[in-house]
Design an enzyme around this catalytic site. Sequence first.
Site: not given
Ligand code: USQ
Length: 384
Positions: A144, A179, A181-182, A185, A327
Amino acid sequence: MKIMIMGMDGYLGWPLSMYLTERGHEVSGIDNMTRRKTVTEIGSWSATPIKSIEERLAAYKKASGNDLTFYKGDLSESSFVDLAIRKEQPDCIVHLGEIPSAPYSMIDVNHCNFTQMNNMVGHNNILFAMKEHVPNTHLLKLGTMGEYGTPNLDIPEGFFEIEYRGRKDKLPFPRQPGSWYHLAKVHETWNLMFANKIWGISATDVMQGVVHGLNTPQMVNDDLITRFDFDEVFGTAINRFCAQAVVGHELTPYGKGGQTRGYLALRDSMQCFTIAIENPPKEGEYRVFNQFDETYSVNDLAERTSKVAQEYGLEGKIWNIENPRLEAEEHRYEPDMKHLPDLGFKPTMSLEEELHITIPKLMEYKDRIEAKRESIMPKIKWTN
Ligand code: USQ
């Protein structure tokens, strides 16, 4: 090519299985339905009414004439993984079979341990079975972009040149995940690099951004549609905003909303995986691909989603709610993405185009989202 997909029943695994089969590859897969179980556990479901794996396989056979080989089993059981890999002898293994949720891993000690155990043990089992039975097979491993965190530097693809006290070296770029989870990875990345070092396993470690959307050309009818999560735990940013707009819920950028990540449409994620599979690493090579299309802040995403939602008569109101995560809410984000374009990756779907497919499609399932509306607002917090 013989390709084995770990996590065949998932959001990415199911469409990828069909996509690769259509390109003439022979596809098999493994899943133990963990994603379905964990989404039920947290009180939600897929907005799209997905069929059971058995019904999906039959529907795909009917629609395309193609067979997919499926093994139901748990990647954290080494004897099962060993048996399946020995039997299939794949040329490429695509490892998508992990718990993908940061919030899920933050619920409590049991969810942290389950996420890390499931993901790290499953990955190790694949590595050991590969060494034993298919040491020259290419492992395409889903990491990720979140492994890197949000450093105040440009983010390279895996490695960077550094000069320290007059000496130079090429080293892994620092990982600063956000997190449990991260973190898993990141641990898997080190395990993969070590397996590459000692056994010469050839691998592509894909640092993928957040995937959005729900349509690929292979989903010719609703029996073949992929899952679409919108709850606080398994729903991701754009997908949640689309589902929220459909049921008249406010779109929820967290905190100041300057959190910036790389995003990629579902069908372009399929394209990237295919490019990596069909252009494998050299024997014994470990390579890292950053995989996304564009970077956006969550405020920007909410505004773009709201604009498209309004074209469909939806209100698309935005509400910057208190951030449940710890974050950076304003930060630099400049990741490189050169390897995939060098191999021919061209995004086919802009964010707006994908939103124009996703929102009207989700409107067909409005009642299903409404039925689990309670699962939308975040309750899992990082700091308590
Ligand atoms: N976020 C909001 N509002 C929401 C949902 C999320 O502002 O309603 C924000 C989160 O706080 C974060 C960002 O959007 O800053 C991304 O959150 P996310 O829930 O879309 O994604 P994340 O938790 O980072 O995880 C997802 C996948 C994971 C993958 C990752 C790629 O669930 O499997 O590894 O995206 S990355 O984001 O590049 O780490």
